[in-house]
Design a protein around this motif. Structure first.
Motif, PDB file in Angstrom:
ATOM      1  N   ALA A  23      64.567  37.316  56.405  1.00  0.00           N
ATOM      2  CA  ALA A  23      63.169  37.084  56.802  1.00  0.00           C
ATOM      3  C   ALA A  23      63.043  37.010  58.323  1.00  0.00           C
ATOM      4  N   LEU A  24      64.034  36.445  58.997  1.00  0.00           N
ATOM      5  CA  LEU A  24      64.011  36.395  60.471  1.00  0.00           C
ATOM      6  C   LEU A  24      64.117  37.792  61.069  1.00  0.00           C
ATOM      7  N   VAL A  25      64.951  38.645  60.478  1.00  0.00           N
ATOM      8  CA  VAL A  25      65.051  40.040  60.932  1.00  0.00           C
ATOM      9  C   VAL A  25      63.697  40.722  60.781  1.00  0.00           C
ATOM     10  N   GLU A  26      63.101  40.579  59.624  1.00  0.00           N
ATOM     11  CA  GLU A  26      61.820  41.230  59.357  1.00  0.00           C
ATOM     12  C   GLU A  26      60.725  40.722  60.287  1.00  0.00           C
ATOM     13  N   ALA A  27      60.707  39.426  60.558  1.00  0.00           N
ATOM     14  CA  ALA A  27      59.718  38.858  61.469  1.00  0.00           C
ATOM     15  C   ALA A  27      59.935  39.367  62.896  1.00  0.00           C
ATOM     16  N   ALA A  28      61.184  39.437  63.323  1.00  0.00           N
ATOM     17  CA  ALA A  28      61.480  39.948  64.671  1.00  0.00           C
ATOM     18  C   ALA A  28      61.064  41.398  64.811  1.00  0.00           C
ATOM     19  N   ALA A  29      61.337  42.193  63.793  1.00  0.00           N
ATOM     20  CA  ALA A  29      60.938  43.606  63.823  1.00  0.00           C
ATOM     21  C   ALA A  29      59.417  43.737  63.841  1.00  0.00           C
ATOM     22  N   ALA A  30      58.743  42.963  63.016  1.00  0.00           N
ATOM     23  CA  ALA A  30      57.274  43.008  62.963  1.00  0.00           C
ATOM     24  C   ALA A  30      56.654  42.578  64.289  1.00  0.00           C
ATOM     25  N   ALA A  31      57.335  41.683  65.003  1.00  0.00           N
ATOM     26  CA  ALA A  31      56.824  41.218  66.298  1.00  0.00           C
ATOM     27  C   ALA A  31      57.100  42.216  67.416  1.00  0.00           C
ATOM     28  N   GLY A  32      57.898  43.245  67.136  1.00  0.00           N
ATOM     29  CA  GLY A  32      58.166  44.270  68.143  1.00  0.00           C
ATOM     30  C   GLY A  32      59.396  44.020  68.998  1.00  0.00           C
ATOM     31  N   ALA A  33      60.252  43.098  68.596  1.00  0.00           N
ATOM     32  CA  ALA A  33      61.479  42.847  69.357  1.00  0.00           C
ATOM     33  C   ALA A  33      62.396  44.069  69.283  1.00  0.00           C
ATOM     34  N   ASP A  34      63.208  44.239  70.310  1.00  0.00           N
ATOM     35  CA  ASP A  34      64.174  45.334  70.338  1.00  0.00           C
ATOM     36  C   ASP A  34      65.433  44.982  69.554  1.00  0.00           C
ATOM     37  N   ALA A  35      65.771  43.699  69.527  1.00  0.00           N
ATOM     38  CA  ALA A  35      66.984  43.233  68.869  1.00  0.00           C
ATOM     39  C   ALA A  35      66.736  41.843  68.305  1.00  0.00           C
ATOM     40  N   VAL A  36      67.579  41.470  67.353  1.00  0.00           N
ATOM     41  CA  VAL A  36      67.572  40.116  66.807  1.00  0.00           C
ATOM     42  C   VAL A  36      69.007  39.618  66.873  1.00  0.00           C
ATOM     43  N   LYS A  37      69.191  38.379  67.374  1.00  0.00           N
ATOM     44  CA  LYS A  37      70.536  37.856  67.619  1.00  0.00           C
ATOM     45  C   LYS A  37      70.804  36.612  66.793  1.00  0.00           C
ATOM     46  N   PHE A  38      71.929  36.671  66.114  1.00  0.00           N
ATOM     47  CA  PHE A  38      72.412  35.544  65.314  1.00  0.00           C
ATOM     48  C   PHE A  38      73.614  34.913  66.018  1.00  0.00           C
ATOM     49  N   GLN A  39      74.256  33.975  65.354  1.00  0.00           N
ATOM     50  CA  GLN A  39      75.499  33.366  65.828  1.00  0.00           C
ATOM     51  C   GLN A  39      76.535  33.492  64.724  1.00  0.00           C
ATOM     52  N   THR A  40      77.755  33.853  65.122  1.00  0.00           N
ATOM     53  CA  THR A  40      78.833  34.030  64.161  1.00  0.00           C
ATOM     54  C   THR A  40      79.960  33.065  64.519  1.00  0.00           C
ATOM     55  N   PHE A  41      80.364  32.271  63.534  1.00  0.00           N
ATOM     56  CA  PHE A  41      81.440  31.301  63.760  1.00  0.00           C
ATOM     57  C   PHE A  41      81.921  30.776  62.420  1.00  0.00           C
ATOM     58  N   LYS A  42      83.081  30.185  62.451  1.00  0.00           N
ATOM     59  CA  LYS A  42      83.599  29.374  61.355  1.00  0.00           C
ATOM     60  C   LYS A  42      83.762  27.976  61.924  1.00  0.00           C
ATOM     61  N   ALA A  43      83.160  27.003  61.296  1.00  0.00           N
ATOM     62  CA  ALA A  43      83.203  25.624  61.795  1.00  0.00           C
ATOM     63  C   ALA A  43      84.641  25.183  62.069  1.00  0.00           C
ATOM     64  N   LYS A  44      85.555  25.553  61.196  1.00  0.00           N
ATOM     65  CA  LYS A  44      86.947  25.125  61.358  1.00  0.00           C
ATOM     66  C   LYS A  44      87.586  25.667  62.637  1.00  0.00           C
TER      67      LYS A  44
END
Length: 171
Positions: A23-44
């Motif tokens: 849903a965040l990807v879709e909202a970012a695309a609908a808003a006209g953003a060029d990219a959407v950025k997440f965070q990738t990690f393992k807590a451990k």
């Protein structure tokens, strides 16, 4: 070449839910953003089980969970990231994710990410910088409260590993 790009910061606002991340990807695309950025990690890989929460984390999440438990609940699975890449492709928006540990760099490399947003907290992490620098991709380097010497050393590490200076954007 000097085009401004708009990056929607999804971060961990999906709360560990792939459906919410989509849903965040879709909202970012609908808003006209060029990219959407997440965070990738393992807590451990990024925090010890007994690490205390920062004050802002206590204010927003309370004391019920440890910092480790909080971060673990925010993780997405490797296959989730594959699905997010596909969702981004389908919505004509660039997928980005900031890795916070070396195995996450490997995961994102497997997903063929060609632009890397590095967090300011890793600016003195030379093994991390060298690993990403060796990919020879575009890099967006956050500097946070770094001093000029730390920024210079980070740039040198990225360049020495194989990333051209012209491919590095410093924030």
């Amino acid at each position: 070449m000097n085009k401004v790009i708009i990056i929607a910061e999804a971060g961990v606002n999906h709360n560990g839910s792939l459906e919410r991340a989509i849903a965040l990807v879709e909202a970012a695309a609908a808003a006209g953003a060029d990219a959407v950025k997440f965070q990738t990690f393992k807590a451990k890989n990024v925090v010890t089980p007994d690490a205390a929460k920062a004050n802002y984390q206590l204010e927003t999440t309370g004391e019920a969970q440890s910092q480790y438990q909080m971060l673990e609940a925010l993780e997405l699975l490797p296959d989730d990231f594959s699905q997010l890449v596909a969702c981004c492709d389908a919505n004509d928006i660039e997928f980005l994710s900031t890795p916070f540990d070396l195995p996450s760099v490997d995961l994102l490399e497997e997903l063929k990410m060609d632009k890397w947003k590095l967090p300011s907290g890793e600016i003195t992490n030379l093994p991390y910088l060298r690993k990403i620098g060796a990919l020879g991709c575009d890099v967006i380097l956050s500097t946070g409260m770094s001093d000029l010497d730390e920024i210079s050393q980070a740039l040198s590490a990225l360049e020495a590993a194989g990333t051209e200076r012209s491919s590095i954007t410093v924030l």
